[in-house]
Write a protein that holds these residues in place. Sequence first.
Motif, PDB file in Angstrom:
ATOM      1  N   LEU A  22      -3.433   4.169   4.249  1.00 40.73           N
ATOM      2  CA  LEU A  22      -4.530   5.065   4.074  1.00 40.73           C
ATOM      3  C   LEU A  22      -5.133   6.199   4.731  1.00 40.73           C
ATOM      4  O   LEU A  22      -5.191   7.462   4.269  1.00 40.73           O
ATOM      5  CB  LEU A  22      -5.711   4.319   3.339  1.00 40.73           C
ATOM      6  CG  LEU A  22      -5.395   3.348   2.169  1.00 40.73           C
ATOM      7  CD1 LEU A  22      -6.592   2.308   1.846  1.00 40.73           C
ATOM      8  CD2 LEU A  22      -4.776   4.041   0.886  1.00 40.73           C
ATOM      9  N   PHE A  36      -6.599  -3.510  -6.488  1.00 40.30           N
ATOM     10  CA  PHE A  36      -5.819  -3.945  -5.345  1.00 40.30           C
ATOM     11  C   PHE A  36      -6.536  -4.415  -4.117  1.00 40.30           C
ATOM     12  O   PHE A  36      -6.188  -5.558  -3.595  1.00 40.30           O
ATOM     13  CB  PHE A  36      -5.066  -2.652  -4.827  1.00 40.30           C
ATOM     14  CG  PHE A  36      -4.335  -2.869  -3.735  1.00 40.30           C
ATOM     15  CD1 PHE A  36      -2.900  -3.626  -3.699  1.00 40.30           C
ATOM     16  CD2 PHE A  36      -4.693  -2.456  -2.450  1.00 40.30           C
ATOM     17  CE1 PHE A  36      -2.254  -3.849  -2.645  1.00 40.30           C
ATOM     18  CE2 PHE A  36      -3.983  -2.529  -1.311  1.00 40.30           C
ATOM     19  CZ  PHE A  36      -2.715  -3.299  -1.291  1.00 40.30           C
ATOM     20  N   LEU A  37      -7.745  -3.726  -3.759  1.00 39.40           N
ATOM     21  CA  LEU A  37      -8.452  -4.207  -2.550  1.00 39.40           C
ATOM     22  C   LEU A  37      -9.291  -5.511  -2.861  1.00 39.40           C
ATOM     23  O   LEU A  37      -9.063  -6.579  -1.865  1.00 39.40           O
ATOM     24  CB  LEU A  37      -9.477  -3.210  -2.442  1.00 39.40           C
ATOM     25  CG  LEU A  37      -9.244  -1.896  -1.798  1.00 39.40           C
ATOM     26  CD1 LEU A  37     -10.429  -1.021  -1.631  1.00 39.40           C
ATOM     27  CD2 LEU A  37      -8.491  -2.118  -0.486  1.00 39.40           C
ATOM     28  N   LYS A  87      -8.975   4.866  -9.691  1.00 38.27           N
ATOM     29  CA  LYS A  87     -10.084   4.023  -9.229  1.00 38.27           C
ATOM     30  C   LYS A  87     -10.033   2.725  -9.532  1.00 38.27           C
ATOM     31  O   LYS A  87     -10.140   1.650  -8.650  1.00 38.27           O
ATOM     32  CB  LYS A  87     -11.517   4.670  -9.185  1.00 38.27           C
ATOM     33  CG  LYS A  87     -11.497   6.140  -8.397  1.00 38.27           C
ATOM     34  CD  LYS A  87     -13.033   6.803  -8.873  1.00 38.27           C
ATOM     35  CE  LYS A  87     -12.997   7.865  -8.354  1.00 38.27           C
ATOM     36  NZ  LYS A  87     -14.743   8.498  -8.266  1.00 38.27           N
ATOM     37  N   VAL A 126       0.784  -1.066  -0.090  1.00 35.74           N
ATOM     38  CA  VAL A 126      -0.140   0.102   0.070  1.00 35.74           C
ATOM     39  C   VAL A 126       0.875   1.197  -0.095  1.00 35.74           C
ATOM     40  O   VAL A 126       0.603   2.177  -0.976  1.00 35.74           O
ATOM     41  CB  VAL A 126      -0.881   0.010   1.344  1.00 35.74           C
ATOM     42  CG1 VAL A 126      -1.653   1.158   1.434  1.00 35.74           C
ATOM     43  CG2 VAL A 126      -2.110  -0.928   1.167  1.00 35.74           C
ATOM     44  N   LEU A 132       2.283   1.812  -3.406  1.00 45.52           N
ATOM     45  CA  LEU A 132       0.995   2.433  -4.436  1.00 45.52           C
ATOM     46  C   LEU A 132       0.851   3.827  -3.880  1.00 45.52           C
ATOM     47  O   LEU A 132       0.588   4.786  -4.907  1.00 45.52           O
ATOM     48  CB  LEU A 132       0.022   1.498  -4.443  1.00 45.52           C
ATOM     49  CG  LEU A 132       0.091   0.005  -4.801  1.00 45.52           C
ATOM     50  CD1 LEU A 132      -1.050  -0.661  -4.503  1.00 45.52           C
ATOM     51  CD2 LEU A 132       0.326   0.302  -6.527  1.00 45.52           C
ATOM     52  N   LEU A 133       0.834   4.114  -2.726  1.00 45.00           N
ATOM     53  CA  LEU A 133       0.543   5.732  -2.328  1.00 45.00           C
ATOM     54  C   LEU A 133       1.887   6.595  -2.632  1.00 45.00           C
ATOM     55  O   LEU A 133       1.329   7.659  -3.226  1.00 45.00           O
ATOM     56  CB  LEU A 133       0.467   5.713  -0.752  1.00 45.00           C
ATOM     57  CG  LEU A 133      -0.684   5.111  -0.259  1.00 45.00           C
ATOM     58  CD1 LEU A 133      -0.653   5.038   1.530  1.00 45.00           C
ATOM     59  CD2 LEU A 133      -1.923   6.048  -0.570  1.00 45.00           C
ATOM     60  N   ARG A 140      -7.414   1.226 -10.354  1.00 39.85           N
ATOM     61  CA  ARG A 140      -6.182   0.405  -9.664  1.00 39.85           C
ATOM     62  C   ARG A 140      -6.728   0.161  -8.240  1.00 39.85           C
ATOM     63  O   ARG A 140      -6.142  -1.112  -7.747  1.00 39.85           O
ATOM     64  CB  ARG A 140      -5.178   1.233  -9.939  1.00 39.85           C
ATOM     65  CG  ARG A 140      -3.680   0.747  -9.526  1.00 39.85           C
ATOM     66  CD  ARG A 140      -3.194  -0.113 -10.620  1.00 39.85           C
ATOM     67  NE  ARG A 140      -1.833  -0.394 -10.198  1.00 39.85           N
ATOM     68  CZ  ARG A 140      -0.801   0.244 -10.402  1.00 39.85           C
ATOM     69  NH1 ARG A 140      -0.857   1.425 -10.813  1.00 39.85           N
ATOM     70  NH2 ARG A 140       0.489  -0.153  -9.968  1.00 39.85           N
ATOM     71  N   LEU A 141      -7.324   1.082  -7.669  1.00 39.79           N
ATOM     72  CA  LEU A 141      -7.491   0.709  -6.180  1.00 39.79           C
ATOM     73  C   LEU A 141      -8.646  -0.449  -6.032  1.00 39.79           C
ATOM     74  O   LEU A 141      -8.191  -1.195  -4.997  1.00 39.79           O
ATOM     75  CB  LEU A 141      -8.294   2.061  -5.486  1.00 39.79           C
ATOM     76  CG  LEU A 141      -8.520   2.110  -4.162  1.00 39.79           C
ATOM     77  CD1 LEU A 141      -7.410   1.733  -3.227  1.00 39.79           C
ATOM     78  CD2 LEU A 141      -9.366   3.236  -3.871  1.00 39.79           C
ATOM     79  N   LYS A 142      -9.471  -0.429  -6.891  1.00 42.18           N
ATOM     80  CA  LYS A 142     -10.315  -1.551  -6.926  1.00 42.18           C
ATOM     81  C   LYS A 142      -9.755  -3.023  -7.027  1.00 42.18           C
ATOM     82  O   LYS A 142     -10.008  -4.004  -6.406  1.00 42.18           O
ATOM     83  CB  LYS A 142     -11.664  -1.538  -7.753  1.00 42.18           C
ATOM     84  CG  LYS A 142     -12.647  -0.214  -7.491  1.00 42.18           C
ATOM     85  CD  LYS A 142     -13.882  -0.077  -8.503  1.00 42.18           C
ATOM     86  CE  LYS A 142     -14.573   1.052  -8.131  1.00 42.18           C
ATOM     87  NZ  LYS A 142     -15.681   1.066  -9.297  1.00 42.18           N
ATOM     88  N   PHE A 158      -3.006   5.077  -6.371  1.00 46.59           N
ATOM     89  CA  PHE A 158      -4.546   5.089  -5.894  1.00 46.59           C
ATOM     90  C   PHE A 158      -5.331   6.063  -6.534  1.00 46.59           C
ATOM     91  O   PHE A 158      -6.518   6.158  -6.234  1.00 46.59           O
ATOM     92  CB  PHE A 158      -4.559   4.911  -4.301  1.00 46.59           C
ATOM     93  CG  PHE A 158      -4.167   3.595  -3.865  1.00 46.59           C
ATOM     94  CD1 PHE A 158      -4.303   2.359  -4.534  1.00 46.59           C
ATOM     95  CD2 PHE A 158      -3.584   3.369  -2.691  1.00 46.59           C
ATOM     96  CE1 PHE A 158      -4.021   1.241  -4.019  1.00 46.59           C
ATOM     97  CE2 PHE A 158      -3.375   2.307  -1.986  1.00 46.59           C
ATOM     98  CZ  PHE A 158      -3.690   1.052  -2.742  1.00 46.59           C
ATOM     99  N   GLU A 159      -4.722   7.052  -7.278  1.00 44.88           N
ATOM    100  CA  GLU A 159      -5.569   8.215  -7.833  1.00 44.88           C
ATOM    101  C   GLU A 159      -6.361   7.537  -8.733  1.00 44.88           C
ATOM    102  O   GLU A 159      -7.488   8.231  -9.242  1.00 44.88           O
ATOM    103  CB  GLU A 159      -4.699   9.208  -8.030  1.00 44.88           C
ATOM    104  CG  GLU A 159      -3.670   9.852  -7.350  1.00 44.88           C
ATOM    105  CD  GLU A 159      -4.448  10.871  -6.224  1.00 44.88           C
ATOM    106  OE1 GLU A 159      -5.746  10.928  -6.647  1.00 44.88           O
ATOM    107  OE2 GLU A 159      -3.974  11.187  -5.200  1.00 44.88           O
TER     108      GLU A 159
END
Length: 454
Positions: free
Chosen positions: A418, A362-363, A356, A344, A347-348, A358-360, A353-354
């Motif tokens: 986060l 990863f989660l 969306k 995380v 990625l930050l 990519r964030l979905k 994570f900007e």
Amino acid sequence: MLIDDRTKMLVETIRKLKDRGARQNIQKIFVKTHTADIAAILESFSKSEALELFKMEPSFERRAHILSYLNKDLQLWFLNELSKEEVTQLLSLMDPDDAADVLGHLPEDIAKEYLESMKHKDSEEVADLLGYPEDSAGGLMSSDYLALHQDMTVKEAIEELQKEESENKVAFYIYVINDSGQLVGVLSLKQLLLSRPTDRLKEIMVSSVISVTLDTDQETVAKTVERYDFLSLPVVDDTNKLMGVITVDDVIDVIREEAKEDLLAMGQAGSDDDLTFWSSFKARLPWLALAFLSGSMCFLIVYFYGSLHLPAVKTLPSLWVVAAFIPLMLSIGTVAGTQSATVVIGLLRSGAFEQKDRLKFFLRKEFLLSFTFTLLFGVAVLLLGVAFFPQYDLIVTFSLSIALQIFVAMVLGVFFPLVVQRLNMDPTVAPIPLFTALSSITAISILFGLYHAF
């Protein structure tokens, strides 16, 4: 890429304009915005929205630059959605090294098709760059550089610099070559301008040139540039023939990539923060297994000394056995959570994570990993307990405790950095120590909570 406050404001503005269908207003914003910032803006939208906005940029040359700044995932998606003619035109307008980077992400047969569709000169330069390993000096270098013959006068060199065809050449330094194209010297633009017009380059150049070979590792390249504070670094072949130049912006990318790899390696999370589920599973499992083994050894040590302390008792008190299980809870929980937290943080730092999507992704992947490791080690504890310690009724409690601790630790590892970033704290410094402390508290709470409940 990291998005500053100005770019965030542009994202919100463009989002509102897009909802109103104000295409011309968006184009006006794009004209005044740097292509790197436009790429950052596009990464804040969904892939389909990003492509729609990408096509609003009227200039194909600027589109090519935007495409070169996008992350790998979005680049590949764009290439798949755009027509072959559009992609070929965009690749032809890119710098050869950027085009080689983009094609390097594609399957070999598709990359070959695009190369065949490009102009011969452009495709030849890109194909040459594709022939070198991506993490070598050959893979990093640009073929757009300025090399002048040693017998040129200063006046002739300045005239060459002023020619239109030299505008896109890398001109931090003037590299001096002989008749065979071998690198024999270098001089700065300042040296050139302060010299007499009749002086020849071989008379004013610095002949001891620091260079790297085509197969030099990218980490060595970065260290060389850092050590000598170069703005560009020449790349030569085995005969000292000048083949290309590595610019400082490419080196910055290398330093960032190496730092990310080091961070992931320290967190025992593999070598890439964008791995598939199975690749991530295989990268993390050995370290979790090692934590499980070391925790199990600690359990046996405590159990052994408990037996020595109470030799007349065939079965140790349950609270003693629970205490022996604490090191296993702490070790595997800390490793599992630290792995997630490390990815995380990586990625930050990259600003991934900007985007969306990519964030979905990863989660979803982290949830599947946490469920898999929870099931795997929970069952492992259950089977080992039944096989070696059937006399205790704590086996189910231990199995549930280890499973729940892994799940909770990985969830904390994902969301804790986060939250720290939301609080305007540095996500690369605060999360790991704070997470370790919190993970220890949850481990003890879960173990003794379940022990008390059952």
